[in-house]
Design a protein around this motif. Structure first.
Motif, short mmCIF file in Angstrom:
data_model
loop_
_atom_site.label_atom_id
_atom_site.label_comp_id
_atom_site.label_asym_id
_atom_site.label_seq_id
_atom_site.Cartn_x
_atom_site.Cartn_y
_atom_site.Cartn_z
N VAL A 76 0.86 -1.11 0.09
CA VAL A 76 0.28 -0.17 0.19
C VAL A 76 0.63 1.58 -0.05
CG1 VAL A 76 -1.11 1.85 1.43
CG2 VAL A 76 -2.35 -0.71 1.32
N GLN A 77 1.45 1.39 0.79
CA GLN A 77 2.35 2.30 1.10
C GLN A 77 3.45 2.21 -0.46
OE1 GLN A 77 4.58 2.05 4.72
NE2 GLN A 77 3.79 3.93 6.06
N CYS A 78 4.30 1.64 -0.62
CA CYS A 78 4.69 1.72 -1.32
C CYS A 78 4.36 2.25 -3.26
CB CYS A 78 5.95 0.18 -1.84
SG CYS A 78 6.59 0.30 -3.23
N LYS A 79 3.27 1.58 -2.94
CA LYS A 79 2.18 2.23 -4.53
C LYS A 79 1.91 3.70 -4.47
CE LYS A 79 0.15 -1.98 -5.95
NZ LYS A 79 -0.75 -2.95 -6.66
N GLU A 80 1.60 4.30 -2.71
CA GLU A 80 1.24 4.92 -2.55
C GLU A 80 2.28 6.73 -2.72
OE1 GLU A 80 -0.38 5.60 1.10
OE2 GLU A 80 -2.36 5.45 0.58
N ALA A 81 3.69 5.94 -2.65
CA ALA A 81 4.90 6.65 -2.89
C ALA A 81 4.77 7.05 -4.59
CB ALA A 81 6.12 6.34 -2.12
N VAL A 82 4.91 5.59 -5.55
CA VAL A 82 5.00 5.64 -6.44
C VAL A 82 3.97 6.28 -6.93
CG1 VAL A 82 5.05 3.98 -8.66
CG2 VAL A 82 5.96 3.29 -6.47
N SER A 83 2.60 6.66 -6.82
CA SER A 83 2.32 7.10 -7.48
C SER A 83 2.48 8.83 -7.36
CB SER A 83 0.75 6.59 -6.89
OG SER A 83 -0.16 5.85 -7.28
N ALA A 84 2.79 9.30 -6.22
CA ALA A 84 3.40 10.95 -5.74
C ALA A 84 5.04 10.65 -7.43
CB ALA A 84 3.73 10.95 -4.74
N ILE A 85 5.55 10.22 -6.89
CA ILE A 85 6.50 9.76 -8.39
C ILE A 85 6.64 10.22 -9.38
CG2 ILE A 85 8.92 8.91 -9.01
CD1 ILE A 85 9.06 7.50 -6.06
N VAL A 86 5.72 9.74 -9.91
CA VAL A 86 4.55 9.64 -11.30
C VAL A 86 4.37 11.01 -11.61
CG1 VAL A 86 3.33 8.89 -13.24
CG2 VAL A 86 4.61 7.12 -11.63
N ALA A 87 3.54 11.34 -10.27
CA ALA A 87 2.97 12.99 -10.29
C ALA A 87 4.26 13.49 -10.28
CB ALA A 87 2.00 12.89 -9.03
N ALA A 88 5.05 13.89 -10.03
CA ALA A 88 6.57 14.22 -9.72
C ALA A 88 6.96 15.21 -11.09
CB ALA A 88 7.33 14.46 -8.63
N LEU A 89 6.97 13.93 -11.74
CA LEU A 89 7.96 13.77 -13.21
C LEU A 89 7.81 13.62 -14.58
CD1 LEU A 89 10.51 10.87 -11.43
CD2 LEU A 89 10.90 12.89 -11.03
N SER A 123 8.81 -8.57 4.76
CA SER A 123 8.74 -7.93 5.63
C SER A 123 9.37 -6.32 4.51
CB SER A 123 10.48 -7.42 6.22
OG SER A 123 10.70 -8.68 6.94
N PHE A 124 9.30 -5.85 3.36
CA PHE A 124 9.79 -5.12 2.50
C PHE A 124 8.81 -5.54 1.54
CE2 PHE A 124 13.54 -6.11 4.59
CZ PHE A 124 13.67 -4.40 5.60
N SER A 125 8.61 -4.05 1.14
CA SER A 125 8.20 -3.81 -0.58
C SER A 125 8.93 -3.22 -1.21
CB SER A 125 6.15 -2.84 0.12
OG SER A 125 6.50 -1.57 0.70
N HIS A 126 8.81 -3.56 -2.34
CA HIS A 126 9.89 -2.58 -3.39
C HIS A 126 9.20 -2.28 -4.99
CE1 HIS A 126 14.11 -3.27 -5.97
NE2 HIS A 126 13.45 -2.13 -5.60
N GLY A 127 8.42 -0.84 -4.93
CA GLY A 127 8.82 -0.46 -6.17
C GLY A 127 9.84 -0.27 -6.87
N ILE A 128 9.74 -0.08 -8.45
CA ILE A 128 10.64 0.23 -9.23
C ILE A 128 9.65 1.07 -10.79
CG2 ILE A 128 12.41 -0.70 -10.93
CD1 ILE A 128 12.35 -3.65 -9.58
N VAL A 129 10.52 2.42 -10.95
CA VAL A 129 9.77 2.85 -11.59
C VAL A 129 11.21 3.10 -12.83
CG1 VAL A 129 9.05 5.29 -11.73
CG2 VAL A 129 8.24 3.87 -9.37
N SER A 130 10.71 2.91 -14.05
CA SER A 130 11.42 3.48 -15.16
C SER A 130 11.09 4.55 -16.29
CB SER A 130 11.10 2.66 -15.95
OG SER A 130 11.37 1.28 -15.64
N VAL A 131 11.76 5.55 -16.10
CA VAL A 131 11.34 7.34 -15.95
C VAL A 131 12.07 7.52 -17.43
CG1 VAL A 131 11.79 9.75 -15.60
CG2 VAL A 131 11.08 7.63 -13.90
N ALA A 132 12.27 7.75 -18.88
CA ALA A 132 12.51 8.03 -19.85
C ALA A 132 12.32 9.97 -19.58
CB ALA A 132 11.65 7.64 -20.71
N ALA A 133 13.03 10.39 -20.42
CA ALA A 133 13.18 12.20 -20.79
C ALA A 133 13.93 12.31 -22.37
CB ALA A 133 13.69 12.73 -19.37
#
Length: 138
Positions: A76-89, A123-133
């Motif tokens: 849950v928290q991992c997906k919330e953080a990834v959503s914030a990252i997607v929006a910020a970038l 114990s851990f959640s791990h999200g991976i975000v790929s970004v292209a610019a």
């Protein structure tokens, strides 16, 4: 010094945009957004990891991979953080204007893929975000 590879400048710009995101900072401390290797000792954390640049004659596409870590039983928290990252970038030069970075200008940036991994021990959640610019040298 001549800058020929945009990946470091992009990494710096990504960190700046992430620590300016109130949505992300509600979940991850600014000093836990960094360039580092391995599973973090401090949680939660966002590691700005691998990079790649693909050059063309007049511009380049620079890629970055972000690793998001939480100590939690689910995702849950991992997906919330990834959503914030997607929006910020997200950068769209036609809608928002260009983003100047060290030696380059970013015309378009967005997350191109997100993935979520579960720790085998739970114990851990791990999200991976790929970004292209898409960038062009100054």
């Amino acid at each position: 010094m001549t800058v020929s590879d945009p990946s470091l400048a992009l990494q710096k710009a990504i960190r700046s945009r992430l620590i300016a995101s109130p949505e992300l900072l509600a979940l991850v401390q600014a000093d836990h957004v960094m360039d580092a290797n391995g599973r973090p000792e401090i949680m939660p954390a966002v590691y700005i990891g691998e990079g790649q640049s693909i050059f063309r004659r007049f511009d380049a596409t620079s890629h970055a991979t972000l690793h998001v870590w939480f100590q939690e039983p689910g995702l849950v928290q991992c997906k919330e953080a990834v959503s914030a990252i997607v929006a910020a970038l997200r950068i769209d030069a036609q809608a928002d204007g260009v983003l100047p970075i060290d030696g380059f200008v970013v015309y378009d940036m967005q997350a191109t893929q997100t993935r979520y991994l579960r720790d085998p021990n739970g114990s851990f959640s791990h999200g991976i975000v790929s970004v292209a610019a898409i960038v062009k040298a100054n």
